[in-house]
Scaffold this active site. Structure first.
Site, PDB file in Angstrom:
ATOM      1  N   GLU A 319       3.055  16.246   5.123  1.00 37.53           N
ATOM      2  CA  GLU A 319       3.182  15.506   3.263  1.00 37.53           C
ATOM      3  C   GLU A 319       1.830  15.433   2.869  1.00 37.53           C
ATOM      4  O   GLU A 319       1.151  13.885   1.998  1.00 37.53           O
ATOM      5  CB  GLU A 319       3.972  14.108   3.278  1.00 37.53           C
ATOM      6  N   ASP A 393      13.919  11.965  10.140  1.00 38.46           N
ATOM      7  CA  ASP A 393      13.432  11.531   9.884  1.00 38.46           C
ATOM      8  C   ASP A 393      13.751   9.673   9.818  1.00 38.46           C
ATOM      9  O   ASP A 393      14.904   9.165   8.251  1.00 38.46           O
ATOM     10  CB  ASP A 393      12.615  11.646   8.158  1.00 38.46           C
ATOM     11  N   GLU A 421      14.381   1.732   6.076  1.00 39.59           N
ATOM     12  CA  GLU A 421      14.367   2.896   4.044  1.00 39.59           C
ATOM     13  C   GLU A 421      15.725   3.714   4.747  1.00 39.59           C
ATOM     14  O   GLU A 421      16.107   3.271   2.635  1.00 39.59           O
ATOM     15  CB  GLU A 421      12.964   3.992   5.030  1.00 39.59           C
TER      16      GLU A 421
HETATM   17  O1  GCW Z   1       9.961   8.928   5.714  1.00 41.45           O
HETATM   18  C1  GCW Z   1       9.099   9.346   5.499  1.00 41.45           C
HETATM   19  C2  GCW Z   1       8.484   8.552   4.837  1.00 41.45           C
HETATM   20  C3  GCW Z   1       7.014   7.925   3.962  1.00 41.45           C
HETATM   21  C4  GCW Z   1       6.273   8.320   5.522  1.00 41.45           C
HETATM   22  C5  GCW Z   1       6.638   9.426   5.972  1.00 41.45           C
HETATM   23  C6  GCW Z   1       5.699   9.323   7.002  1.00 41.45           C
HETATM   24  C7  GCW Z   1       4.299   7.266   5.921  1.00 41.45           C
HETATM   25  O2  GCW Z   1       9.702   8.614   2.846  1.00 41.45           O
HETATM   26  O3  GCW Z   1       6.992   7.110   3.551  1.00 41.45           O
HETATM   27  O4  GCW Z   1       5.179   8.111   4.616  1.00 41.45           O
HETATM   28  O5  GCW Z   1       8.204   9.800   6.500  1.00 41.45           O
HETATM   29  O6  GCW Z   1       6.573   9.309   8.650  1.00 41.45           O
HETATM   30  O7  GCW Z   1       4.600   9.876   7.279  1.00 41.45           O
END
Ligand code: GCW
Length: 730
Positions: A319, A393, A421
């Site tokens: 990311e 995730d 989240e």
């Molecule tokens: O779940 C996603 C989140 C990001 C997060 C990423 C990760 C810290 O939306 O906000 O970044 O995973 O785990 O690296």
């Protein structure tokens, strides 16, 4: 007019008086703001039990004087004063029956003289022994450990037993953590914002550190120690190199010194490009000698100010974060460079496996496995690969990550997300222990049956839900998830029900009229969320960006971050084919698991649409069609939330009014939003299935377009839509 004219009115008067007297009317519990978490230490309210505890605990003998033993003594004095109604005096020897003795064999002659050698061996470095036994002819209770931390954990365990009303007469407990690394990961930024934090700002007040020490740091350490959490990563994995600069390291050192007596070590996130950003080097290539030397010096500098520094967590080439692949190197090259710098000091690298390629070459959930399994055996001994519980995730439900068990020569940790989240963030009640229990108990078959995920890992990291809010977690019920994480990190075989039971007793009351209903609610809550958000194995159907509220139609931009990528809805059906006819991600599991998931007849229905694309009118094992089954799951989610609301309403007067009202209000929001999820999702699926809603089904209040056009406020912390609550109904 004479009062009390008749015998009848005298009786009535007496009844009224009696009813008004404080002795006969149970007073409602005093208002609480949630700050005390599960460490409330209120007076034991069962008179018989209280008398037993008072007799069993008459004086406190702590032998030894380390900061950690002092922390244990302070907690016992403070806790017992509250629970027993008056302080128990400290003493330097056993005076009479009821001595509470605490120490290690090295610090305490009393402990050293007791026949505890076998138990202490089982307790190991960090465990404890709790025993009721006779010492010098007197009845006593002993808390023994091989280290100060062990004694501290034993002290908290004893307090927990008293808080939950457990008799102490036959006390004989040996407690030892099953995992060595038990960490909270804070996704906290240096400006006190938080990534995916829903409880105010970051706890770390960097501006006023190192000179000003917020008393909350100590209470944070106490809460962690009460669960056995032994490390905290202070900073976000989307890292800022600034925390490694000398001025910030001084602040880190100040925090470390508050946490240290409680057995909580400090860790930091390492931004891979730090040598460029902090020192102006031309590269961060992990094989470059100047880069390697810079990290070695930096790590030495950290250990000079934080001698027990734990190590680094790294998110690399994920990311947009920098990493070794920017220089054509592997994850192992990157991790090993940091590991080499940390090894002389005993530090570790937790290298995250949450990576997926920038160009979406294949099914996103396959990529971590494809990337890391070829590197098994290439990491240094002090590197752990940190793997999220599922391959996507932190969804309300996912299968376990196929990397568990698949890297026999690399120690693995599991990363869980305590901050919710994707599960309603601060507001929705979702007790996560059942989700984590499901992952920890899943059988990977890596080394034959019984190779559960819990067996395959060395540590547990939880993305913290703790912030500056007075109640720490953004809601009273979210505290249960911090609690559950810590308890599972200590012992991953504990059941959700046992954890919920303890937490409720410590946080609210031992009154069965409270414990029973609150336990039923908490245990049902996660499945309710799955049902109204993503039933039958659906995943990632949340609105874009903030991930709050439904967005099954989200498309455009990077494909593998959209809902349509994951739901694959079309006129034929719904779900992602991950069998051999599709992405074949199922191949990453060991054969017995693979076969089970790949076959429509054996895949657990809870994961059906994760692995299969299923026709709208195809029959499932229940005999109902996919369409019927979907509808009933969404409805069940809403119904459960309504039942949770009613159950909570029934606790009025049994829970203090402040917390009662706060929870009640959040459950009202959850009910409105569960309907929002159900209605938006069902309307969207119906635009593909073209199937009718059965008679009597609660029809969506609005058109699909209305849900699609709903714009939530941009505040990522409170993205709720006022339109939903106008006139009480969406
Ligand atoms: O779940 C996603 C989140 C990001 C997060 C990423 C990760 C810290 O939306 O906000 O970044 O995973 O785990 O690296």
């Amino acid at each position: 007019m004479r009062p009390f004219a008749s015998g009848r009115s005298v009786v009535l008067w007496c009844v009224l008086l009696a009813a008004a007297s404080p002795r006969s009317v149970p007073r409602p519990p005093a208002a609480e703001d949630g700050y005390d978490l599960w460490l409330r230490y209120r007076l034991v309210d069962d008179a018989g039990r209280l008398a037993q505890y008072r007799a069993a605990l008459t004086h406190l003998v702590v032998e030894g004087d380390s900061p950690t033993l002092r922390a244990a003594r302070d907690e016992l004095s403070f806790g017992l004063a509250g629970l027993l109604g008056s302080a128990i005096p400290g003493a330097d020897s056993v005076r009479r029956d009821g001595a509470l003795i605490a120490g290690t064999p090295a610090t305490s002659p009393l402990v050293a003289a007791l026949p505890l050698a076998d138990d202490l061996r089982r307790a190991g470095d960090e465990g404890f022994v709790l025993r009721a036994l006779r010492v010098r002819g007197r009845q006593a209770i002993v808390i023994a450990g091989n280290s100060g931390a062990g004694v501290l954990y034993g002290a908290f365990h004893l307090l927990r037993l008293i808080q939950t009303g457990t008799p102490l007469g036959a006390l004989a407990v040996v407690g030892a953590p099953k995992l060595r690394l038990r960490l909270l990961d804070h996704w906290d930024n240096l400006d006190r914002t938080e990534e995916r934090g829903y409880a105010g700002r970051s706890l770390w007040d960097w501006t006023h550190l190192p000179d000003s020490i917020d008393p909350r740091y100590r209470d944070y350490a106490r809460a962690n120690a009460s669960l056995g959490i032994n490390g905290t990563v202070l900073t976000n994995v989307n890292a800022n190199a600034g925390v490694l600069a000398p001025d910030f390291l001084a602040k880190v050192a100040a925090l470390a010194s508050v946490l240290r007596p409680y057995g909580v070590r400090v860790y930091l996130t390492a931004r891979f490009s730090a040598p460029i950003e902090l020192a102006g080097l031309g590269t961060a290539d992990p094989l470059d000698s100047a880069v390697r030397a810079w990290w070695r010096r930096k790590v030495d500098e950290i250990y000079r100010v934080v001698p027990d520094f734990g190590g680094f967590v790294v998110k690399a080439n994920s990311e947009g974060q920098p990493g070794p692949q920017d220089y054509g190197r592997t994850h192992a090259d990157g991790a090993n460079m940091l590991a080499d710098a940390l090894a002389p000091h005993g530090g570790v690298v937790m290298w995250r496996a949450f990576v997926y390629s920038n160009d979406v070459p294949t099914d996103r959930v396959r990529q971590a496995y494809d990337e890391f399994t070829p590197q098994d055996g290439k990491f240094r001994e002090n590197v752990l690969l940190q793997v999220k519980n599922g391959p996507l995730d932190f969804q309300p439900r996912e299968p376990f990550h196929p990397l568990f068990g698949a890297m026999p020569r690399t120690p693995l940790m599991m990363e869980l997300q305590i901050t919710k989240e994707y599960l309603g963030q601060d507001t929705h009640l979702a007790f996560l222990a059942p989700l984590w229990e499901e992952a920890l108990r899943a059988d990977t078959y890596a080394r034959g049956p019984g190779s559960t995920v819990g067996h395959e890992i060395r540590g547990l990291a939880g993305v913290a839900n703790v912030g500056s809010d007075r109640d720490w977690c953004g809601s009273d019920l979210n505290q249960a998830n911090w609690y559950a994480f810590g308890r599972l990190a200590w012992d991953y075989t504990l059941s959700s029900a046992a954890i919920a039971d303890e937490w409720i007793r410590m946080t609210f009351s031992n009154d069965p009229r409270v414990v029973g209903p609150v336990k039923a609610m908490t245990l049902a809550s996660r499945e309710a969320v799955v049902n109204y958000m993503t039933p039958l194995g659906l995943a990632h159907q949340m609105a874009r960006g903030h991930h709050y509220g439904p967005g099954p139609w989200v498309a455009g931009g990077r494909a593998d971050q959209t809902s349509v990528y994951f739901n694959r809805a079309d006129t034929a059906g719904l779900g992602f084919d991950r069998t051999a006819t599709g992405s074949n991600a199922v191949r990453q599991y060991f054969p017995p698991v693979r076969r089970r998931f790949a076959d429509r007849d054996s895949v657990p229905e809870t994961l059906l649409l994760w692995f299969h694309h299923v026709g709208w009118s195809q029959r499932l094992r229940s005999g109902r069609t996919l369409w019927q089954e979907l509808l009933s799951h969404y409805q069940a989610g809403v119904d459960t939330v309504r039942w949770m609301e009613q159950t909570w309403d029934g606790l009025q007067g049994l829970v203090d009014s402040e917390r009662f009202r706060r929870v009640q209000a959040f459950l009202r929001i959850q009910e409105v939003e569960a309907r929002w999820w159900r209605d938006a999702s069902v309307s969207y699926w119906q635009s593909f299935s073209h199937l009718p809603l059965p008679p009597g089904y609660e029809a969506p209040a609005h058109s699909l377009d209305w849900y699609r056009q709903l714009r939530c406020p941009p505040d990522p912390r409170k993205p709720r839509c006022d339109a939903l609550t106008n006139n009480g109904t969406p």
